[in-house]
Structure formats: structure tokens, C-alpha cells
Scaffold this active site. Sequence first.
Site, PDB file in Angstrom:
ATOM      1  N   GLU A  36       5.636 -41.532 -88.314  1.00 51.71           N
ATOM      2  CA  GLU A  36       6.779 -40.720 -88.745  1.00 51.71           C
ATOM      3  C   GLU A  36       7.591 -40.250 -87.532  1.00 51.71           C
ATOM      4  OE1 GLU A  36       5.371 -37.588 -91.316  1.00 51.71           O
ATOM      5  OE2 GLU A  36       4.720 -39.012 -92.859  1.00 51.71           O
ATOM      6  N   ARG A  93      24.219 -57.463 -95.348  1.00 50.82           N
ATOM      7  CA  ARG A  93      24.201 -58.820 -95.897  1.00 50.82           C
ATOM      8  C   ARG A  93      23.814 -58.841 -97.370  1.00 50.82           C
ATOM      9  NH1 ARG A  93      21.004 -61.858 -91.108  1.00 50.82           N
ATOM     10  NH2 ARG A  93      20.212 -59.750 -90.855  1.00 50.82           N
ATOM     11  N   HIS A 127      29.256 -57.114 -91.452  1.00 50.83           N
ATOM     12  CA  HIS A 127      29.033 -58.498 -91.888  1.00 50.83           C
ATOM     13  C   HIS A 127      29.950 -58.874 -93.037  1.00 50.83           C
ATOM     14  CE1 HIS A 127      27.147 -62.249 -92.747  1.00 50.83           C
ATOM     15  NE2 HIS A 127      26.983 -61.870 -94.007  1.00 50.83           N
ATOM     16  N   LYS A 190      28.648 -74.291 -93.514  1.00 48.76           N
ATOM     17  CA  LYS A 190      27.215 -73.953 -93.517  1.00 48.76           C
ATOM     18  C   LYS A 190      26.745 -73.614 -94.926  1.00 48.76           C
ATOM     19  CE  LYS A 190      25.413 -69.763 -92.352  1.00 48.76           C
ATOM     20  NZ  LYS A 190      25.212 -68.594 -91.492  1.00 48.76           N
ATOM     21  N   ARG A 192      23.171 -72.022 -96.839  1.00 44.73           N
ATOM     22  CA  ARG A 192      21.823 -71.487 -96.643  1.00 44.73           C
ATOM     23  C   ARG A 192      21.115 -71.457 -97.990  1.00 44.73           C
ATOM     24  NH1 ARG A 192      19.438 -68.077 -92.701  1.00 44.73           N
ATOM     25  NH2 ARG A 192      21.429 -67.539 -91.747  1.00 44.73           N
TER      26      ARG A 192
END
Length: 298
Positions: A36, A93, A127, A190, A192
Site C-alpha cells: 500500500e 486504449r 491514445h 496494421k 491486431r
Amino acid sequence: MLIVPGPASKELGAAISREIPCKKVDVEHKIFPDGESYLRIAGKVEGEDVVIVQSTYKPQDTHVFQLISLSRTARDLGAKRVVAVVPYLAYARQAERYREGEAVTSKIIAEMLEFSGVDLLITVDVHSEIALKSFRIRTKSLSSVPAVVNYIKNVKGIRDPVVVAPDKEREQHVSLVAERLGTDYIYLTKQRDRLTGKVTTTIDDVSTTKVRGRDALIVDDIISTGDTMLNAINLIRKAGSRDIYAICTHPVLASGALEKLMGSGLKGIAATDTIPSPISVISVASIVASYLSSEKNY
Ligand code: R5P
């Protein structure tokens, strides 16, 4: 205005306070044996505009909790306004429910920051702008482009560069870098796999012709596993480029990513200091400081 650098952004927070310049209040911090966090704002914040600087890189959940705790404490101690500077905003994201039942964690972060009494959130190269839409408080995503371009201009030996976006989402960012460098850019395509995480990248014929015989600057927002960057490097090299440089805003650097990229024959690699790392050589301190210094931003 007071700058309060959180445990995750001590150096960047101090650099921002020097740039403005303004007073800095330190945070006393330790981690208890059970994991903690103990936190104490070691100075008076009552009646002040308090700027907490705390990035939320790994361990994300600890850094997020520290951020929430510091904002809430500043509010409890009577701060006039609380500004959260979160140079790397974790969970951005996951801004949508892509598969049934998923937690939309960027929305949860937004709600926690609101609860903690933050009036304004400032981040860098978020992002996805969708992540900021979940916030009901004011938000601002600053662009790292001026700092990145300034860095590139000072790297010796770069010849006739073409700027490369490793996917279509980065096109806008990369086009700004290219414009400021007075050159052109391409973007790769791209995909994914959402289940396996496997990244597949392709390049079209026009882009192949554009990179042939030229230096390539691949610019992305995040390097995490390094797979996106590595795919881009391999494709660009195969297309006949000369020296290849990799630059990102947020060096998230999952385990093994840096080693993987270092072994890829890159000429150079650099990132900003939104996350401290061995490649964080580009500072965003003056970009954040100049935004904070401008009264119209409040
Ligand atoms: C994704 O869309 C981002 O812009 C980055 O390309 C990505 O997060 C990089 O992740 P990794 O290094 O794991 O491929």
C-alpha cells in the site's frame, strides 16, 4: 500556482516547476511492506491552484491510486483548483466495449478523477480522443510534436528523411511531424488480433517507392511490446530504406521490448519523458509549462 510532483513523475514535475517558474511542494511517499502507498503533501496548498503531476505508467493501478489520493487530499486541504497533469494516461486504449462484458476502463478512470476533485486534466498525446469524451471535467491533450521535431532536428546525420506512421491512426500526428520537418510521410496498415494480440502490418506500393533509398523516422504514440514498431522496421527495411529511427511519445516498454528493438538494427531510438525510461531523452516539460502558464487555459 503550486506544482506537486507525484511519486511517478518527480523529475518531470520538478522540470515543469523550473520552466514556469513556480513553487514546488514535495510529496512524502513510501510503500508499506504489503504494497500500500503512504502519501503526504508536505506543504500548504490551501487557497492555491494545485497542479499534481503524476504519470500512470507501470504499475498503472498503483500510480492511478496515488494520483486519485493526491488530488483528493489537495481538495480536502482547501486547494482552490486542482489540475491533474497526467503525461501518460493509462487505460486510454480501452475507451470502448469492443467485446461483450468488457470493462470500459478509460471511463472508470474519468469517473475516479472527477470524484477526486480534479477540475482540469492535462495529458500528452492521448491514445484516443474517445477516451477524453468520457470526462465531464475539462480535458486537454497536448501535442508532443514541437518537442519531437526539435529533437529530430538536432540528431546528426539524418539524410532525406521520410516520416512513417506504423498505422493509419497515427497519420495525423505523423503528418504534423513531417510538415514541421519540411518532408513527406507514409502510413502503414496494421491489424491486431483482439484475442491473441498478434500484430500484422502491410505496406502499399506507393509507400514502398517513397521510402526506398531514404532515412525513415517511424513515429508512434506508444511502444509497449514493441511488436508494432518491429513490424514497421522490418517492412521499411525490406522496402529499401537507409537508416531507420524509432520515436515514440510514451515508452511503456513491456518486458523485453527494448531488447527486441535494440537488436533490430535501428540507427536510433528515442521517447519523451512522459514515462521515465532509458530512452526518454525528449522532455515535454516546456510544452506542459507553457500551457499551464497561459491564464486563458483556466
Ligand atoms: C496502437 O494503436 C498504438 O498506437 C501503438 O501502436 C501500440 O500501442 C503499440 O503497442 P505494441 O508496442 O505492443 O505493439
